[in-house]
Design a protein around this motif. Structure first.
Motif: not given
Ligand code: HEM
Lengths: 99, 836
Positions: B134-159
């Motif tokens: 969990g902390s890794a996910v939060i740290v990644a977000m603070i570093m601007g590396l967060a995912p942006d495909g919606g919480w269900f991450m549909y591909p191909p958007l998440s590919s």
């Protein structure tokens, strides 16, 4: 063991039947309807028959000897599963297969 | 002058001192790293989950600031995407699921009348993995590396094509590690509920919350594996280019949707059922009565759990499935309304027959009722297919979802925390600020989300950062934002109030709510060991039947009074009747869970930064530590049956054919089996549904592969059985062990043989699937080999005997699974080529 079976089998059967029907339906339509199209209603009918058989076993068979709580629980769940099987199976008989 | 204690008090005090020395963790921060006790672990879990709730809430505020005004320049569209994705992800995976797991680890042992969870170290491991992931996910977000495909991450958007960078990988790996921890907790919950209870607690006498958690844990074991598979496929596609979701090469993005919603819909109930369990626990006490229709409620919970799996496709009404397919799921959707209604009627009936008092927990439950009814209504509206098409992807859906999640989950959880606060802090909450918080939160909630329903009906789309002034949505959105801030203030007040109550409120007497269940039979705050002796109970509400029970327990009247053998012991009972069956010997404090969690998280997170070597090394570390972990339990001599108190002599859990580890393995294999089943489903789905099939070529099985596989599978089934038999008869187990080894190697060789002239995994989804199937076989072969080596070593060092044959039986379980799924996997890969 008997208790565990009597409680879990009916709904499991519904789940397997439901997934099976869904899968078969997908396959049927993907391959252009035939020859599986007769299969679908048949599978629904067989599942329903099995389900009713299970219900009968739970009402009349060995699970009758279970302690009261498990006996009632398994009966209720068997009724639920039978109703669910019929309810989710009906569309197969009334709707066009792949429209 | 010290007061003179009566002989009974002093007996209680003696027992308490003995138990405390055996069960406590060392003081200070070191204690937190090594503790495995459910009180500590549960509290840590609860605290961290609350912290993630606050983070998720802050993100929600950012969202509402952005949407408060048209054409807002508060954040860019890309940032907005990251923020709502993270809000959904944090709330669902880092708050909602962990929060109820925390409560169950904290409370279940007390409710069941036992001293700890079945696998204390596994519980600790799960918490640490969750904290790191969990902390890794939060740290990644603070570093601007967060995912942006919606919480269900549909591909191909998440590919990779549409989500380059590591944002999506952060999501996949971070979330998968958290799912691993959820599965650990679920295994623990099931074994605890089925086997670790007070004497005489038959199934019919189990507290209602235990039933709910049993059902939920089984749902986690069956719903998370498809999701994990989906994530694995997506991560493999992104990292190695195996085209599971790419249409041109025989993949299909719809496969993700199936795997995701196979998890996602049960997930809704996985979140709702614990809340329902809490309501079923608290409501009768607040209404000063018993729950009405206990048996019906149990049946409803079980039915709801199973029926909800039929719902997965209803999230895909808009994806173009034939009419008949839709009808199935409309039918299943209406079906789940029935058990839900049964529960609601049971609650209303309970209220009706009782004399409710408006303590704060009750107030929150009423808040739940008001909200949930509206949420349920909008849900029924959505089950009507044409309506779903109309509002699909608008703020109507978002509002509906929050009615269910906040009204149906957060409110009851707040009720639960207030209700159980005396157990945790030993203080009786004073509610002035709490009431204000309630009256801020609930109206603010309705303002926010009613406005959002409305915006949705007017056509405002979700996940879009801005809207135009001409659209006439300003007033609605502005109200929603004002409401959201008031809501945040309300939640902050709740947290403040809880904090104040934890330190300032007056000391509570025992059982302040006059509840009937066992968790209130302990002194407050609940001591680490829980019960001075394991009680014998005769009904569902033992404290109602015998108000003196707490004192009798404290004096050691019951099983396993004190800790005479200087180790942590508790009772294992027969699942159905609750008759005492074994004495469980639980592990003490240990740093292993913490260390194992570090290497496990490292193996998940290192690939994010391309450090594949680190990841591989960490995996070796995982295997090494896991073996060491297993090595530290067990005994070298037969202890024989021990005195369990009340004249009962029982075997210890080291000396039975079905030790807790055997049950744990069985459940883990259930999850593993579902994972494998999902893989087969995915294969069948691609084959029949995905365009661009059949692949350019199938693989031909030939003769060598199938012979190796068949022979290997047989040896693998036969070898461990022979080993168990030899150990049970004090004969040398060499033949059995050798047979197992040969079997597993042959099976692995068959998989390797298949890959030798197998298809290229990057050119078509079929090739990729074949590699994945082979990977399944090889992975399980390696696990079986490690277990085999372990067992051989244990036998050699004298850890087995005819009584202590449990470890061999655990190997047998894993070997059977490896053989059966291995043969299935290889058959599935070869079959099309053989028939073509
Ligand atoms: C504190 C109060 C909360 C507010 C004001 C709030 C607000 C919002 C808003 C405005 C969105 C829509 C963003 C968009 O689509 O443009 C959203 C999405 C979402 N929220 Fe909340 N939320 C709150 C609490 C929660 C809680 C407690 C949960 C779960 C337990 C939750 C789960 C979600 C999920 C799953 C989404 C969908 C994210 C996506 O589209 O990928 N929210 N929230």
């Amino acid at each position: 063991m008997m208790g565990a079976l009597a409680v879990s089998l009916p709904l499991l059967l519904w789940m397997i039947g439901f997934s099976g029907i869904y899968g078969l339906h997908g396959a049927t339509c993907a391959t252009g309807g035939t020859p599986l199209s007769v299969g679908l209603p048949a599978v629904v009918a067989v599942t329903a028959a099995l389900q009713i058989g299970l219900l009968a076993w739970i009402l009349l068979g060995a699970p009758r000897q279970l302690p009261t709580f498990q006996r009632r629980l398994s009966r209720t769940l068997a009724f639920v599963a039978s109703a669910a099987t019929l309810w989710t199976g009906v569309p197969v008989f009334v709707l066009p297969l792949c429209a | 002058m010290t007061p003179r204690l009566g002989p009974r008090r002093s007996r209680a005090l003696q027992l308490h001192r003995k138990l405390i020395t055996v069960w406590s963790a060392p003081p200070g921060w070191r204690g937190w790293l090594v503790t495995t006790n459910n009180n500590d672990i549960g509290l840590l879990f609860l605290g961290v989950a609350t912290a993630f709730f606050v983070i998720g809430g802050l993100l929600a505020m950012l969202i509402r600031i952005q949407l408060a005004t048209p054409r807002s320049a508060f954040m860019a569209a890309e940032t907005y995407s990251q923020i709502f994705t993270m809000h959904g992800t944090v709330m669902m995976f880092l708050f909602a699921i962990p929060f109820f797991e925390a409560l169950s680890i904290l409370l279940l042992p007390g409710m069941l009348g036992t001293r700890d969870m079945a696998f204390p170290r596994l519980g600790a491991f799960g918490v640490w993995v969750y904290i790191f992931g969990g902390s890794a996910v939060i740290v990644a977000m603070i570093m601007g590396l967060a995912p942006d495909g919606g919480w269900f991450m549909y591909p191909p958007l998440s590919s990779t094509a549409f989500s380059p960078g590591i944002g999506a990988d952060v999501w996949l790996l971070g979330i998968t590690s958290i799912e691993v921890s959820a599965i650990a907790a679920a295994v623990e919950v099931v074994v605890t509920v089925l086997r670790y209870r007070a004497a005489g607690m038959s199934l019919a006498r189990m507290p209602i919350f235990a039933w709910y958690m049993l059902v939920v844990a089984l749902m986690i074991l069956t719903a998370f594996p498809p999701m994990i598979l989906g994530s694995v496929l997506l991560e493999v596609e992104r990292a190695l280019g195996w085209p599971f979701y790419r249409v041109e090469e025989g993949g299909d993005p719809l496969l993700w949707q199936h795997l995701f919603w196979l998890f996602g819909h049960p997930e809704v109930y996985i979140i709702f059922l614990p809340a329902a369990g809490m309501i079923g626990t608290i409501l009768p006490v607040m209404a000063r009565t018993q729950i009405l229709g206990y048996g019906w409620v149990v049946a409803a919970a079980i039915s709801l759990a199973v029926l909800s799996f039929g719902l997965w496709v209803h999230h895909m009404f808009a994806t173009g499935i034939p009419q008949l397919g839709l009808a199935f799921f409309s039918a299943a959707s209406t079906l789940v309304a029935v058990p839900t209604a049964v529960m609601v009627f049971a609650w209303i009936g309970t209220l009706w027959q009782g004399r409710p008092v408006m303590h704060l927990p009750m107030l929150w439950i009423l808040g739940f009722f008001a909200t949930f009814v509206i949420g349920g209504l909008t849900g029924v509206m959505l089950a009507i297919v044409p309506f779903d098409w109309q509002v699909h992807d608008t703020h109507f859906i978002v509002a509906h979802l929050h009615y269910v999640l906040i009204g149906g989950y957060v409110f009851p959880m707040i009720a639960a925390v207030y209700y159980f606060l005396p157990l945790l802090t030993g203080r009786h909450p004073q509610f002035r600020l709490g009431r204000i918080a309630f009256w801020v939160t609930v109206p603010a909630f309705h303002l926010t989300f009613l406005a959002m329903h409305w915006a949705g009906l007017l056509g405002q789309r979700r996940r879009i950062a801005t809207y135009e002034a001409e659209q006439g949505w300003e007033a609605i959105n502005f109200s929603a934002s004002i409401g959201a801030f008031a809501l945040a203030i309300g939640f902050a007040l709740v947290i403040l109030d809880l904090g104040l109550n934890a330190v300032l409120a007056p000391r509570s007497r025992r059982n302040p709510w006059a509840a009937g269940t066992l968790e209130w039979a302990v002194p407050l705050p609940s001591p680490v060991y829980g019960f001075g002796a394991i009680p014998v109970i005769e009904g569902r509400a033992p404290l109602d039947m015998d108000p003196a029970l707490p004192h009798r327990i404290a004096r050691g009247e019951g099983y396993l009074a004190g800790a005479d053998r200087h180790r942590r012991e508790t009772l294992i009972v027969d699942t159905a009747t609750g008759a005492p069956a074994q004495v469980a010997v639980l592990p003490g404090n240990s740093i292993l869970p913490f260390l194992l969690a570090i290497v496990t998280s490292l193996s998940f997170l290192a690939p994010l930064f391309g450090a594949h070597l680190v990841s591989a090394l960490a995996l070796v570390g995982v295997a090494g530590l896991a073996v060491f972990w297993a090595w530290t339990s067990g005994r070298k001599v037969d202890e024989g049956p021990v005195d369990a108190g009340l004249g009962q002599i029982l075997p210890t859990s080291h000396e039975v054919p079905d030790p807790p580890g055997w049950w744990g393995s069985l459940l883990l294999l259930l999850a593993d089996g579902v994972h494998f089943g999902s893989l087969l489903f995915g294969y069948a789905f691609l084959w029949t549904i995905a365009p661009n099939w059949p692949p350019p070529s199938w693989i031909t099985p030939g003769l060598v592969g199938p012979i190796l596989a068949g022979g290997g599978g047989l040896a693998l089934m036969f070898g461990p059985r022979r080993t168990v038999r030899a150990i049970s008869r004090s004969q040398p187990p060499r033949t059995g062990l050798a047979l197992t080894g040969v079997g597993v190697l042959a099976l692995a060789a068959a998989a390797g043989w298949m890959l030798r002239n197998g298809p290229d995994p990057t050119s078509h989804a079929f090739g990729a699937t074949v590699w994945l199937l082979a990977g399944h076989v090889l992975l399980h072969a390696v696990i079986t080999l490690i277990m085999l080596g372990f067992l051989a070593l244990r036998i050699w060092r004298g850890y087995t005997s005819p009584r202590r044959n449990g470890e061999a039986r655990i190997l047998q379980l894993w070997a059977d699974f490896t053989a059966v799924t291995g043969l299935l996997a290889l058959t599935a890969a070869w079959a099309p080529g053989a028939f073509a």
